[in-house]
Structures are given as structure tokens and as C-alpha cells.
Design an enzyme around this catalytic site. Sequence first.
Site, PDB file in Angstrom:
ATOM      1  N   ASN A  66       1.305  -1.207  -0.432  1.00 43.90           N
ATOM      2  CA  ASN A  66      -0.327   0.079   0.136  1.00 43.90           C
ATOM      3  C   ASN A  66       1.133   1.023   0.136  1.00 43.90           C
ATOM      4  OD1 ASN A  66      -2.214  -1.378   0.534  1.00 43.90           O
ATOM      5  ND2 ASN A  66      -2.542  -0.733   2.342  1.00 43.90           N
ATOM      6  N   ARG A 397     -11.240  -4.325 -13.780  1.00 46.01           N
ATOM      7  CA  ARG A 397     -10.031  -5.602 -13.681  1.00 46.01           C
ATOM      8  C   ARG A 397     -10.476  -6.542 -13.351  1.00 46.01           C
ATOM      9  NH1 ARG A 397      -6.349  -1.897 -11.138  1.00 46.01           N
ATOM     10  NH2 ARG A 397      -7.627   0.276  -9.568  1.00 46.01           N
ATOM     11  N   ARG A 427      -5.249   1.370 -12.550  1.00 48.88           N
ATOM     12  CA  ARG A 427      -4.546   1.900 -12.869  1.00 48.88           C
ATOM     13  C   ARG A 427      -3.409   0.490 -11.798  1.00 48.88           C
ATOM     14  NH1 ARG A 427      -4.601   5.663  -8.736  1.00 48.88           N
ATOM     15  NH2 ARG A 427      -3.752   7.841 -10.305  1.00 48.88           N
ATOM     16  N   HIS A 457     -16.187   2.575 -14.496  1.00 47.83           N
ATOM     17  CA  HIS A 457     -15.766   2.237 -13.581  1.00 47.83           C
ATOM     18  C   HIS A 457     -16.810   1.596 -13.208  1.00 47.83           C
ATOM     19  CE1 HIS A 457     -15.425   1.344  -9.031  1.00 47.83           C
ATOM     20  NE2 HIS A 457     -13.664   1.153  -9.634  1.00 47.83           N
ATOM     21  N   TYR A 490     -12.686  -9.841  -1.819  1.00 46.18           N
ATOM     22  CA  TYR A 490     -12.712  -8.819  -0.925  1.00 46.18           C
ATOM     23  C   TYR A 490     -14.548  -8.945  -0.950  1.00 46.18           C
ATOM     24  CZ  TYR A 490      -9.901  -6.523  -4.018  1.00 46.18           C
ATOM     25  OH  TYR A 490      -8.384  -6.520  -3.862  1.00 46.18           O
ATOM     26  N   ARG A 586     -14.311   2.116   5.025  1.00 55.53           N
ATOM     27  CA  ARG A 586     -12.863   1.617   5.177  1.00 55.53           C
ATOM     28  C   ARG A 586     -12.081   2.145   5.039  1.00 55.53           C
ATOM     29  NH1 ARG A 586     -11.783  -1.177  -0.088  1.00 55.53           N
ATOM     30  NH2 ARG A 586      -9.642  -0.536  -0.297  1.00 55.53           N
ATOM     31  N   HIS A 614     -15.217  -3.725   0.510  1.00 59.32           N
ATOM     32  CA  HIS A 614     -15.502  -2.895  -0.937  1.00 59.32           C
ATOM     33  C   HIS A 614     -16.432  -2.706  -1.724  1.00 59.32           C
ATOM     34  CE1 HIS A 614     -14.431  -2.755  -5.467  1.00 59.32           C
ATOM     35  NE2 HIS A 614     -13.335  -2.750  -4.813  1.00 59.32           N
TER      36      HIS A 614
END
Length: 709
Positions: A66, A397, A427, A457, A490, A586, A614
Amino acid sequence: MTSEIVRELESYAPEPPSKADLSAPQYFINRELSWLQFNKRVLDLATDETIPLLERLRFLCISSTNLDEFFEVRVSSLKEQMRAETYTMGPDGLTPAEQLAAIGEFAHAFVNEQYRVLNDVLFQQLEQSGITFVKRTDWTKKQAKWVGRYFREQVLPVLSPLGIDPSHPFPRVLNKSLNFIVSLSGKDAFGRAAALAVVQAPRSLPRLIQLPEDVAIGKNDFVFLSSIIHAYVADLFPGMKVKGCFQFRVTRNSDLFVDEEEMEDLRLALEDELFTRNYGRAVRLEVADNCSAEVSSFLLNEFGLSEADLYQVNGPVNLNRLLMLPTTVDRPDLKFGPFAPQVPDVFARHADVFETVREDGPILLHHPYQSFTPLIDMVRQAAADPEVLAIKMTLYRTDADSALTTALVDAARAGKEVTVVVELLARFDEARNIGIASKLQDAGAHVVYGVVGYKTHAKMMLIIRREEGRIRRYVHVGTGNYHPRTSRQYTDFGMLTADEELCVDVQQMFMQLTGLGQTLELHKILQSPFTLHPQLIHMINNERQIAASGGSGRIMAKINALTEPEIIKALYRASQAGVEIDLIVRGICCLRPGIPGVSETIRVRSIVGRFLEHARAYYFGNNGEPRYFLGSADWMNRNLFRRVEQASPVERKKLQKRLHREAFELALLDNTFASELQPDGSYIRVVAEPGEPPCQMQTILLQEFTGAS
């Protein structure tokens, strides 16, 4: 860990006037410092004795990964703003220089804490559990002999020591790669007196090497590649004297710049840009803590960095590489227990998925507690079903070799009209997404890259099927990516439905993404960048009006981040009217809860646990006629204004009841892995009161759905 400068920058007004200016900087937490607080909560799990040991090591590694991304993207952005001398201050009022100063102070203390946890806690407990990292000074004769042979046969052939002199400038160093700077004395075969050299460790070499049973003392003995290179570095410089050898690692700006307006082919432009990512401007230098000041200064100068960018560490410079240990070591007693996601009984009652959705839908799926398989089965069935005419899907993704991608390829090859909106600019997944796009195009699918200037998205899939002479649509909308692997890591919600109005909405969104035309009015879905933000403001204001009229205003939201200033100000105004607001955020949260006269009815908590929280879900009380939504958007500027997102209503009472409990109620009862945001921007871990039983949301849901713990 939060020092005086951070506390000063994060100061707030405890007693604001009744007519407070809600745009004032003191009412906003800095985004970057809020993110650092989130990563601190991740690191805290590495010392939580209730978590299995190898999982605690994993949390340490995640905190390191991270932090890498934070420097690659966020810190690099602030540095670029300072370099360009053009920036717009955020609502918190901090300049880039002030942010970098506060980040640096926090990050240095954070990194020191990471290595304290590694050396003083995890390494010691791992050794007690029979997992040992054998130091060079502790190698037995047999081990040293084996390591020497390993170096000569496996390591030495792929190393290229690079001397530094007028004819050999400092080499290009790959982003986040392991390197060694070696100080030397003496002359080489050509009579050159080089003082320094660089040894780059190829990424093809494992960073952890397990010792074979015939030389190991324990069953799980490991040596670091860095230790092996240190031990035999002199073999790379025969006849020279090695005075010092120090590992180092540089982190670079990894944000891609692609001018979508000026290019003809986004994919080709992105492929060109991906290579340069590895050699962007340096933003951080990590060196061994025994590295001399002279050598450190030399490296800083080579990379154009200052002393503030130097991080001296007591251990391996890349903690991320320790992530291989939990998968390498066969110690189930030191890991989370296995579980099998539940396949809802409803899918066993009908012959196929379409009949199930048509007869029993809408169906709510909560991953990872419930299986991702029904979604894969639906696409597989669609690929083989002669009555299916078209499949449309967004991919942000996923894996190129996943069952879902394979099913889409099979559908295209079977002659279905397959249209996939692939977001290339996801990304750090750009290369993978380029590969997926190529694979789908080769199979005959229509692949588009969304809308210039807006990331796609939204998570949605549309299947169009001919049934009894008419067209019927089936839709999946969700909060997470179409990624079978992360669906087990997730927490996300997904909904399968044949609701005609919602299905038509999804079809119209695909028309916008693949074609041209004016904004279409949707029946049920809230869509960014068009209706989602204004509707959220409207629903917040509606709760404010209800409370102001003597009713019970109520708002709950479960999101990953909250940064958008107008949403925050609307929540402040709602709180001033008496609306009860619970936010389960979160990560980043720029709202300050608990400020008298501004946000005293707002509570913010974060849950960090075994699974990455998530899911995005919103609840508005609406005077007894509650409105529930699940969607793909966090309450951030980018999600609400620069992305294509969807938020879909959950209207069936049975599903609303589930969503209420699984997204909100259990999260607000959690007294184990929850932390509460304080007005000053810090977080306090929630602890069960004396006599209060522990409540851990993820464990409860895991037990209820799968029977595991």
C-alpha cells in the site's frame, strides 16, 4: 505516531459558531493523511494476537505494498505539483509542501514501526513456530557450502556488476527493484581505480530461498537473496577489496500520462507509456540502516532526492517479497481456515440460471460468503444457448485466463454479439487489461475502451435472450470487479435481475459507452457523471428536511472513501438538523465527525479484517419508505464526476432486509475489527465493553453462509 506537526495541520474548531462556514478548511481532514491512517489500521493487524501468525505477516506486507503505491501515485503527484508551481489547494487548505512535510513525518515513523513489528514480533514468533530466517552469521558449515554453490550456479550467472566511473555512468535503476551499492578499493585488470559499483538483482531471482532438508536445521529454514549476495559480493570484483555492500531500492512516479484527446489509438499509446512507468522520477529512496552517510548522499544526489526522501531500514528493503512465505509454508495452523462460498439454494431449484433469475429474481449475492459461480455459470450458459443473442459487459479488473474471460471468448466464437467495455486505464492493471482486450478481439468480440476522459468503473452485465418470440433481458449489477480470484478476498454485493426497467437502464448505459448520442433518461439507475451526485445531494437534503420537520432523518452508507466536499457539506447540514448518520468508510474519510454544532450526530467507523471491505451500499430512511442502493461508486470527486458509475436500487423487501443487516447492522455492532474516526482525524479501535460478547461482522457472515470460522 501522529506528531505535533500533524496535529497542528489536522486542528479543528471544537466550538464553531451556529452559522459556521461549512467550507472552512478546519472541517475537512486531509485526504493523504487520512489514507495514512487507513494504512496504519492495516499494520495494526500485524500485531493482533487473535489473527493467525502467517496472516499477520501478510498484513505487514500489504501495508508495505500500500505504501509503495501511495508514494508512486499520491506523493509523486504532490511533488509534480510543486515542480510545476501550479496547484489548487483542496478543501483542507494544505499546500503540497505542507502535505509532503506531514506525510514525510508520518511515513518515517510508520516505516520504523513496520520494521519493529517485523524484527521484534513476527520474526521471533515465526522462529518459535519453526519458521526461521537464517542470518549469514548463523550459517553452519554445511549451509554456507550449499549457499556458496547456490550463488555460483543460480545467482552469479545472471548478475551484472556495473562499475561507476567516467565511462560508466550510474545505471538506470528499475522502479522498486532490489539493488546493491558496493564501495571498493584497489585497481581492476585495466588499472582503473573505481570506488563504487552497483549490482542489480534480476527480478527473475526469488528473494527468499528455502534451504533443503539435508542442510536445514528446521523444516522451514530460509535465507534472503540479499544475504547471499552480501556474502559473496566479493566474487563479483576479483582482486578488489569490498569495503561495504548496501542494499537499496528506489520508488518512482508510476502514474501514466496519456492524452486521450490527442491520440488515435488508446491501446497503442498506453503500451508505449507502460515501459516508461518503470523509470519515472524518483520519489523515495530506501537503504539499509548501516549504509554510510556518504553513500546515502551519493544515491540521493543520483536520484535527485533530498534527505527527507531517505528511508533507512533495519531489514530487507522490500517487505512485499515476504508475501511468498504464507503460500510457500505448509502450516494451515498459522493461516485462516479454508471455506467454501455458499451457492444459494435457489440455483438448484431450476434447470438453468435464466429460469432461476426469471422466476426467483432479483437475487442478491454477497461475496465472498456466497459464490461467484452463478455469475460464471450464467455467462457459460449464455455462450452455449442458441437463444442468447448478445452479451454486454464492463471489465475493469480481471484475469485474462479467468473462467469468465474464457466464457466470453467462447460466446464470441459461438457467434454471439459480445461487446466488452474494457477500461484500459485501471491503475497497475493496464498491461493485463490490454492482454484481455487482445484476447477478446481475436475471438471476434467487440471491444471498446469507454468514453474519452471518463473511466468506466461501473460493474454491469447484460444478456439479451429470445424467449417465446420476444426479447428478454437479464442483468447483473454489482459493487466489485468481475474477478473470480478477488471475489474470494473482497466483500462485494451483486444482484441478478430480469426487472425490465432496470435492464433497459443498463442497455441504455451500454449504448452511451459504445455509441454516440445525448444523455438518456434512466428509470431506476443513478448514473455518474450525470444523476448520481445530484440525487445523493437530494436524498441527503430530503433527510434533513424530514428531521427539521420533526421526523426521524436517517442515513447510512458503506463505502471505501468519502472525499467529495459538497457531499460532506450536505451531511454536515443534515447533522445540524438532527439526522442520525452512520458512515462505514474503509479508507479515506475527509469528513470530521463529532464536532459540536456541525457533525455531532455523524459517526464514522472503518472495518479492516480478513477480507477487504469493498462493497458500496447506501440507505436513506425516507420517512418510513426506505431507499436502498448498491453500486460501484465511492463518494469521491473522481467517482462522481470523472467516471461512469452506476447505483442500482434494491427494492424487494426481503433483499432490503438482508442488505440492511449484512451491510450496516453488523458493521455497526462490530467490536473487534472496527475503528472509530475521531474529530482530529485519528482512529480508535472499538473494544468490547466488560461482559459484552465479541462481535466480528466477517466471522459472523462466514459462519452463517459457509459454516466456517
